[in-house]
Design a protein around this motif. Structure first.
Motif, mmCIF file in Angstrom:
data_model
loop_
_atom_site.group_PDB
_atom_site.id
_atom_site.type_symbol
_atom_site.label_atom_id
_atom_site.label_comp_id
_atom_site.label_asym_id
_atom_site.label_seq_id
_atom_site.Cartn_x
_atom_site.Cartn_y
_atom_site.Cartn_z
ATOM 1 N N ILE A 118 0.247 -1.302 0.166
ATOM 2 C CA ILE A 118 0.028 -0.070 0.599
ATOM 3 C C ILE A 118 0.661 0.955 -0.463
ATOM 4 C CG2 ILE A 118 -1.638 1.612 1.244
ATOM 5 C CD1 ILE A 118 -2.570 -1.584 2.114
ATOM 6 N N SER A 119 0.791 2.424 -1.093
ATOM 7 C CA SER A 119 1.351 3.444 -1.067
ATOM 8 C C SER A 119 0.381 4.346 -0.226
ATOM 9 C CB SER A 119 1.812 3.749 -2.133
ATOM 10 O OG SER A 119 2.394 5.189 -2.837
ATOM 11 N N LEU A 120 0.915 5.549 0.356
ATOM 12 C CA LEU A 120 0.321 6.944 0.951
ATOM 13 C C LEU A 120 -0.011 7.758 0.388
ATOM 14 C CD1 LEU A 120 0.215 5.671 4.680
ATOM 15 C CD2 LEU A 120 -1.248 5.006 2.927
ATOM 16 N N THR A 121 -1.064 8.762 -0.298
ATOM 17 C CA THR A 121 -1.109 9.978 -0.851
ATOM 18 C C THR A 121 -1.986 10.934 0.143
ATOM 19 O OG1 THR A 121 -0.975 8.770 -3.010
ATOM 20 C CG2 THR A 121 -0.737 11.284 -3.505
ATOM 21 N N PRO A 122 -0.919 12.216 0.349
ATOM 22 C CA PRO A 122 -1.661 13.143 1.156
ATOM 23 C C PRO A 122 -2.733 14.000 0.020
ATOM 24 C CG PRO A 122 0.415 12.762 1.239
ATOM 25 C CD PRO A 122 0.736 12.701 0.826
ATOM 26 N N TYR A 123 -3.797 14.609 0.411
ATOM 27 C CA TYR A 123 -4.572 15.296 -0.520
ATOM 28 C C TYR A 123 -4.174 16.761 -0.366
ATOM 29 C CZ TYR A 123 -7.914 12.229 0.657
ATOM 30 O OH TYR A 123 -9.474 11.451 0.520
ATOM 31 N N GLU A 124 -4.323 17.279 -1.330
ATOM 32 C CA GLU A 124 -3.607 19.057 -0.867
ATOM 33 C C GLU A 124 -4.850 19.651 0.151
ATOM 34 O OE1 GLU A 124 -3.984 20.426 -5.113
ATOM 35 O OE2 GLU A 124 -3.186 19.553 -5.845
ATOM 36 N N LYS A 125 -3.694 20.669 0.131
ATOM 37 C CA LYS A 125 -5.056 21.132 1.737
ATOM 38 C C LYS A 125 -5.991 21.534 1.444
ATOM 39 C CE LYS A 125 -1.134 23.608 3.982
ATOM 40 N NZ LYS A 125 -0.275 24.756 4.056
ATOM 41 N N LYS A 126 -6.483 22.157 0.359
ATOM 42 C CA LYS A 126 -7.403 22.523 -0.051
ATOM 43 C C LYS A 126 -8.592 21.082 -0.469
ATOM 44 C CE LYS A 126 -6.483 22.725 -4.862
ATOM 45 N NZ LYS A 126 -6.608 23.578 -6.595
ATOM 46 N N VAL A 127 -8.295 20.233 -1.021
ATOM 47 C CA VAL A 127 -9.294 18.610 -0.766
ATOM 48 C C VAL A 127 -9.637 18.490 1.092
ATOM 49 C CG1 VAL A 127 -9.027 16.357 -1.585
ATOM 50 C CG2 VAL A 127 -8.179 18.130 -2.939
ATOM 51 N N LYS A 191 -13.565 13.266 -17.178
ATOM 52 C CA LYS A 191 -13.476 13.936 -17.820
ATOM 53 C C LYS A 191 -12.260 15.260 -16.972
ATOM 54 C CE LYS A 191 -13.566 12.190 -22.133
ATOM 55 N NZ LYS A 191 -13.972 12.332 -23.789
ATOM 56 N N HIS A 192 -11.089 15.668 -17.129
ATOM 57 C CA HIS A 192 -10.343 16.804 -16.359
ATOM 58 C C HIS A 192 -9.594 17.079 -17.299
ATOM 59 C CE1 HIS A 192 -9.091 19.835 -14.051
ATOM 60 N NE2 HIS A 192 -7.937 18.873 -13.951
ATOM 61 N N GLU A 193 -9.724 18.114 -18.009
ATOM 62 C CA GLU A 193 -9.114 18.801 -18.891
ATOM 63 C C GLU A 193 -8.843 18.156 -20.268
ATOM 64 O OE1 GLU A 193 -5.465 20.407 -16.896
ATOM 65 O OE2 GLU A 193 -6.259 22.180 -15.794
ATOM 66 N N GLY A 194 -9.894 17.407 -20.333
ATOM 67 C CA GLY A 194 -9.940 16.804 -22.275
ATOM 68 C C GLY A 194 -9.762 15.845 -21.998
ATOM 69 N N SER A 195 -8.924 14.621 -20.943
ATOM 70 C CA SER A 195 -8.159 13.590 -20.047
ATOM 71 C C SER A 195 -9.258 12.365 -19.509
ATOM 72 C CB SER A 195 -7.018 13.831 -19.841
ATOM 73 O OG SER A 195 -6.325 14.316 -20.592
ATOM 74 N N THR A 196 -9.262 11.829 -19.476
ATOM 75 C CA THR A 196 -10.287 10.851 -19.008
ATOM 76 C C THR A 196 -9.179 10.111 -17.852
ATOM 77 O OG1 THR A 196 -11.213 9.723 -21.158
ATOM 78 C CG2 THR A 196 -11.312 8.069 -18.920
ATOM 79 N N VAL A 197 -9.985 10.525 -16.495
ATOM 80 C CA VAL A 197 -10.346 10.832 -15.423
ATOM 81 C C VAL A 197 -10.167 9.204 -13.803
ATOM 82 C CG1 VAL A 197 -8.149 12.806 -15.335
ATOM 83 C CG2 VAL A 197 -10.752 12.481 -13.917
ATOM 84 N N LYS A 198 -9.263 8.938 -13.687
ATOM 85 C CA LYS A 198 -10.457 8.248 -12.685
ATOM 86 C C LYS A 198 -11.098 8.992 -11.254
ATOM 87 C CE LYS A 198 -7.457 3.189 -12.866
ATOM 88 N NZ LYS A 198 -6.891 2.911 -12.481
ATOM 89 N N LYS A 199 -10.350 10.070 -11.329
ATOM 90 C CA LYS A 199 -10.943 10.856 -9.578
ATOM 91 C C LYS A 199 -10.901 12.295 -10.220
ATOM 92 C CE LYS A 199 -10.582 8.284 -5.669
ATOM 93 N NZ LYS A 199 -10.131 7.907 -4.499
ATOM 94 N N ALA A 200 -11.971 13.199 -9.462
ATOM 95 C CA ALA A 200 -11.393 14.643 -9.776
ATOM 96 C C ALA A 200 -11.749 15.001 -8.455
ATOM 97 C CB ALA A 200 -12.345 15.175 -10.593
ATOM 98 N N TYR A 201 -10.538 16.300 -7.938
ATOM 99 C CA TYR A 201 -10.987 16.584 -6.823
ATOM 100 C C TYR A 201 -11.472 18.328 -6.932
ATOM 101 C CZ TYR A 201 -8.016 12.201 -5.451
ATOM 102 O OH TYR A 201 -8.177 11.287 -4.610
ATOM 103 N N ALA A 202 -11.608 18.557 -5.493
ATOM 104 C CA ALA A 202 -12.065 19.854 -5.266
ATOM 105 C C ALA A 202 -11.211 21.075 -5.751
ATOM 106 C CB ALA A 202 -12.437 20.360 -3.572
ATOM 107 N N GLY A 203 -11.878 21.679 -6.395
ATOM 108 C CA GLY A 203 -11.482 22.933 -6.825
ATOM 109 C C GLY A 203 -11.543 22.979 -8.106
ATOM 110 N N GLN A 204 -11.628 21.323 -8.759
ATOM 111 C CA GLN A 204 -11.156 21.189 -10.279
ATOM 112 C C GLN A 204 -12.803 20.833 -10.998
ATOM 113 O OE1 GLN A 204 -9.527 16.823 -10.017
ATOM 114 N NE2 GLN A 204 -7.564 18.115 -10.511
ATOM 115 N N THR A 205 -12.444 20.836 -12.589
ATOM 116 C CA THR A 205 -14.272 20.984 -12.796
ATOM 117 C C THR A 205 -13.889 19.853 -14.128
ATOM 118 O OG1 THR A 205 -14.353 23.548 -13.637
ATOM 119 C CG2 THR A 205 -15.313 22.345 -14.876
ATOM 120 N N ALA A 206 -14.494 19.208 -13.272
ATOM 121 C CA ALA A 206 -14.827 17.996 -14.068
ATOM 122 C C ALA A 206 -15.692 17.145 -15.720
ATOM 123 C CB ALA A 206 -14.672 16.632 -13.092
#
Length: 267
Positions: A118-127, A191-206
């Motif tokens: 398992i690998s851990l990835t912190p959220y950005e502050k706004k998320v 999608k985010h910015e034209g590319s298919t993504v698995k997740k989109a986070y707060a502050g982004q437009t999906a």
């Protein structure tokens, strides 16, 4: 036959029936295959071992929670006595908690040991600042507001959703609601910015594909079944499986309703 003898026979018969009824159940419970998981916990770079972490897994069908040993200096942890099933997972660390980025299906033969890293990835502050409110809404109401539709194409039925808090991921069940809008669907296009993504986070437009007509300014909610609520309500980030054996089914993001218990949150 005397009354006392008849009562003795009746009692013996009832006792025998009870034993015959309970024996298969007891035998079945004893024969349930249980196995172990051994793995590693890594920091966000995916290679640096993390000491002192505890991995928690929760069977979504039985609600049974298992905890690992604390990871050692090499990041190694172990969970004993797991039954086959579909699990939520998360990691507790000295610095904070991390929720899984999905579900994992576990198939282990009796006394078999599977491997999982398992690998851990912190959220950005706004998320991170919005996740606690997001999860609490899901816990109370069964769904949480994530954002609003800021653009909608009637020809393609693609909608741009500005995510205010939390996150949106593929296969999520959403609720679109407005003055003229009220429907549920799964997110099959994200999608985010034209590319298919698995997740989109707060502050982004999906950009998401909708099955029904919507309007600009409609609200979008993420629906959550009760058994899929996260283990931690104030997480620092995401825990992701990066390696494992054939006993682990990766990327399980949706489970057939037939295989899971009924939920008060089910729409």
């Amino acid at each position: 036959m005397s009354k006392g003898v008849r009562l003795t026979f009746m009692f013996s018969g009832l006792l025998l029936a009870f034993i015959l009824f309970c024996y298969p159940i007891a035998l079945k419970s004893e024969n349930v295959a249980k196995g172990n998981i051994v793995g590693f916990v890594y920091d966000m770079d995916g290679t640096t071992p993390l000491e002192g972490a505890v991995v928690k897994v929760k069977n979504i069908s039985t609600d049974v929670v298992y905890e690992s040993t604390k990871s050692d200096i090499l990041g190694i942890f172990k969970i004993k006595g797991l039954e086959n099933g579909v699990y939520l997972y998360g990691v507790m660390t000295p610095n904070g908690d991390f929720n899984s980025d999905g579900l994992v299906g576990i198939r282990i033969q009796g006394n078999e040991t599977a491997k999982m890293s398992i690998s851990l990835t912190p959220y950005e502050k706004k998320v991170a600042s919005s996740m606690q409110e997001f999860y609490q809404e899901q816990k109370i109401a069964g769904e949480a507001f994530i954002g609003r539709i800021v653009d909608y194409n009637t020809d393609t039925r693609m909608a741009d959703v500005f995510i205010v808090k939390g996150y949106l991921q593929l296969k999520d069940k959403i609720h679109a609601k407005g003055e003229e809008t009220d429907f549920y669907q799964k997110v099959n296009v994200l999608k985010h910015e034209g590319s298919t993504v698995k997740k989109a986070y707060a502050g982004q437009t999906a950009s998401i594909g909708l099955t029904e007509r919507a309007e600009i300014k409609d609200s979008v909610y993420v629906v959550c079944k009760k058994q899929f609520l996260p283990l931690f309500f104030s997480p620092l980030g995401v825990a992701s499986i990066v390696a494992g054996s054939a006993a682990i089914i990766y990327g399980v993001t949706e489970v057939d309703d037939i295989l899971t218990p009924a939920s008060a949150f089910k729409k």
